[in-house]
Motif scaffolding. Structure first.
Motif, short mmCIF file in Angstrom:
data_model
loop_
_atom_site.label_atom_id
_atom_site.label_comp_id
_atom_site.label_asym_id
_atom_site.label_seq_id
_atom_site.Cartn_x
_atom_site.Cartn_y
_atom_site.Cartn_z
N MET A 167 -13.65 2.17 12.68
CA MET A 167 -12.84 2.12 11.92
C MET A 167 -12.13 0.83 11.13
SD MET A 167 -12.50 6.13 12.51
CE MET A 167 -11.65 6.57 10.55
N PRO A 168 -12.71 -0.56 10.96
CA PRO A 168 -11.72 -0.98 10.72
C PRO A 168 -11.52 -0.89 9.06
CG PRO A 168 -14.17 -1.83 10.23
CD PRO A 168 -14.02 -0.63 11.32
N PRO A 169 -9.86 -1.06 9.64
CA PRO A 169 -9.08 -0.72 8.17
C PRO A 169 -9.17 -1.87 6.77
CG PRO A 169 -7.65 -2.01 9.63
CD PRO A 169 -8.92 -1.98 10.16
N SER A 170 -9.37 -0.92 5.84
CA SER A 170 -8.95 -2.15 4.86
C SER A 170 -8.27 -1.50 3.57
CB SER A 170 -11.12 -1.87 4.13
OG SER A 170 -10.99 -0.38 3.33
N ILE A 171 -7.44 -0.98 3.81
CA ILE A 171 -5.67 -0.75 2.65
C ILE A 171 -5.40 -0.38 4.04
CG2 ILE A 171 -5.75 0.91 1.05
CD1 ILE A 171 -8.87 2.51 1.21
N LEU A 172 -4.15 -1.32 3.62
CA LEU A 172 -2.59 -0.59 4.31
C LEU A 172 -1.58 -0.32 2.84
CD1 LEU A 172 -1.89 -4.88 5.86
CD2 LEU A 172 -3.05 -2.07 6.93
N ILE A 173 -1.17 0.80 3.47
CA ILE A 173 0.50 1.16 2.61
C ILE A 173 1.09 1.35 3.34
CG2 ILE A 173 0.38 3.29 1.34
CD1 ILE A 173 -2.27 3.91 1.65
N GLY A 174 2.31 1.01 3.23
CA GLY A 174 3.38 1.12 2.76
C GLY A 174 5.06 1.18 1.67
N HIS A 175 5.34 2.27 2.76
CA HIS A 175 6.57 2.27 2.00
C HIS A 175 8.09 1.46 2.67
CE1 HIS A 175 9.78 6.42 1.46
NE2 HIS A 175 9.96 5.70 0.81
N SER A 176 8.75 1.25 1.62
CA SER A 176 9.92 1.00 1.89
C SER A 176 9.70 -0.33 3.06
CB SER A 176 11.16 1.76 2.23
OG SER A 176 12.23 1.57 2.29
N LEU A 177 10.79 -0.15 3.69
CA LEU A 177 10.59 -1.31 5.37
C LEU A 177 9.29 -1.52 5.59
CD1 LEU A 177 12.25 -4.02 6.38
CD2 LEU A 177 13.42 -1.90 8.09
N GLY A 178 8.79 -0.11 5.44
CA GLY A 178 7.30 -0.40 5.67
C GLY A 178 5.89 -0.78 3.96
N GLY A 179 6.51 -1.05 3.39
CA GLY A 179 5.66 -2.07 2.51
C GLY A 179 5.78 -3.50 2.90
N ALA A 180 7.04 -3.82 2.94
CA ALA A 180 7.56 -5.25 3.19
C ALA A 180 6.23 -5.25 4.91
CB ALA A 180 9.04 -5.36 3.95
N ALA A 181 6.70 -4.70 5.69
CA ALA A 181 5.72 -4.44 6.94
C ALA A 181 4.53 -5.05 6.46
CB ALA A 181 6.27 -3.69 7.64
N VAL A 182 3.41 -4.14 6.08
CA VAL A 182 2.24 -3.91 5.79
C VAL A 182 2.22 -5.60 4.58
CG1 VAL A 182 1.81 -2.35 5.86
CG2 VAL A 182 2.42 -3.07 3.01
N LEU A 183 2.64 -5.85 3.88
CA LEU A 183 2.83 -7.31 3.71
C LEU A 183 2.84 -8.37 4.42
CD1 LEU A 183 5.23 -6.97 -0.38
CD2 LEU A 183 2.92 -7.16 0.19
N MET A 184 3.42 -8.49 5.19
CA MET A 184 3.62 -9.18 6.60
C MET A 184 2.42 -9.74 7.51
SD MET A 184 5.98 -11.17 5.83
CE MET A 184 6.35 -12.49 7.54
#
Length: 404
Positions: free
Chosen positions: A99-116
């Motif tokens: 189940m390879p992920p095709s979407i990343l969703i991050g909230h607050s610092l989690g948003g910065a983490a998914v961008l990195m």
């Protein structure tokens, strides 16, 4: 939505607790949700987004970072870089499950983490950030008063969301070395930036900086009056609906032929095993939903079964009146019908305490607008009695049930 509790090893080898929310049918895409600093996978906005995406055929993995929620490990030994590594381990776990992920969703610092992390996960095609900081250093303001102590003693106890956490010097040094905007510029993925203009924790200027650094395709959505944690259920539902709509646009679903509904048949399929939401499809391909209010364990996103029954009577009544007025060429400008459904005791019952002694009453209020004569209005009210659904409800019906 079907939820499965799972565990997988994080960056330190310790077990991370997760929930895999899956659609009732086939999985067309897979997403990972990264929660905010010191939060957990069960934050309200994460649950709302998972449910909306599951309705689209998207499975969502939401997990607790090391040392948070139900995950093992010491929070004091983690940092922003370890969060990124936990994200990569989550992606590898999904990859191992096919189940390879095709979407990343991050909230607050989690948003910065998914961008990195996005650039290090080849299968990812789209990224969503919610109230994310443009500079991870922003998180240091949560314990600014203790920074001197952390730097001199290499650790200090701080209060985050009313709970005590130990922050070490390595956390501060790590996050100060992170540069997010260069990673955003090289992202190479579709990006949706969502931010609340009134966010007092991470200001709206952070969204502007992220958006300016990103290349197209990119989108920005304002979360209006929402707070940083999206605590209001209506705001969380709106955020979830926007994410689902955007994902549906950028992540193509697998082509599949739906099983046709036979002529004269209405098919009802459960779409939420934990609640009551139902997907309804007619033989002509029209789709609607039915649900129950939240107070009864549903979500309130669709009419109840009795409301659907009442709407059928009301619609049939209005159509019957319109058909007759059109045939007679009467000046009926507009018709509307209110239906009030009640269950009352039968007037002539001998045992008024039994359930069988109650009858269903559909009170129908008809409104006619136009230059109609009194006798025309009276005739149209009589015609309402000839509505086919009215006739069906007004007589005994036989219901046959078989198991396929």
């Amino acid at each position: 939505m079907q939820t499965q509790k799972i565990e997988f090893p994080g960056h330190s080898g310790e077990s991370l607790a997760a929930r895999l929310d899956k659609p009732p049918g086939s999985v067309d895409a897979v997403a990972i949700f990264a929660h905010c600093f010191s939060c957990s996978k069960d934050i309200s906005v994460a649950r709302h987004i998972s449910k909306q995406l599951a309705d689209l055929g998207v499975a969502v993995l939401r997990f607790d970072f090391t040392g948070l929620g139900h995950s093992q490990g010491e929070f004091s030994n983690t940092n922003f870089s370890s969060n990124i590594e936990d994200l990569l381990h989550a992606a590898n776990h999904l990859q191992d499950r096919g189940m390879p992920p095709s979407i990343l969703i991050g909230h607050s610092l989690g948003g910065a983490a998914v961008l990195m992390a996005a650039g290090r996960i080849p299968s990812v095609q789209a990224v969503v950030t919610i109230n994310a900081p443009a500079d991870p250093n922003h998180v240091l303001h949560n314990f600014e008063a203790q920074l001197t102590e952390i730097e001199s003693k290499d650790k200090a106890e701080v209060q985050l969301a009313g709970r005590p956490f130990t922050i070490k010097g390595q956390f501060v040094r790590d996050i100060r070395n992170i540069r997010l905007t260069p990673a955003v510029a090289k992202l190479g993925k579709a990006l949706l930036v969502m931010h609340a203009p009134l966010d007092s924790t991470v200001g709206i200027e952070n969204a502007a900086e992220i958006f300016a650094a990103a290349k197209h395709p990119k989108s920005f959505i304002s979360l209006d009056k929402a707070d940083h944690l999206i605590t209001n259920p209506e705001d969380a539902q709106y955020a979830a609906a926007v994410v689902a709509s955007w994902v549906d646009k950028f992540i193509p679903k697998a082509e599949k032929e739906p099983e046709p509904v036979p002529d004269g048949t209405v098919r009802v399929i459960e779409s939420d095993a934990a609640g009551f939401r139902q997907s309804i499809t007619t033989s002509s391909g029209l789709e609607i939903i039915a649900d129950e209010p939240a107070s009864f364990g549903g979500t309130g996103e669709g009419p109840t079964p009795y409301e659907l029954l009442s709407s059928g009577l009301g619609a049939c009544t209005a159509m019957t009146i319109r058909s007759y007025a059109r045939r007679k060429n009467w000046p009926l400008d507009h018709v509307s019908v209110d239906i009030v459904h009640e269950r009352i005791h039968a007037d002539d019952c001998s045992d008024c305490e039994s359930a069988a002694s109650k009858i269903d009453v559909f009170r129908r209020i008809v409104r006619l607008r136009g230059e109609l004569l009194d006798e025309q209005r009276e005739r149209l009210l009589q015609i309402a009695e000839m509505c086919p659904v009215h006739r069906t409800l007004g007589k005994m019906s036989k219901i046959e049930t078989v198991l396929e």
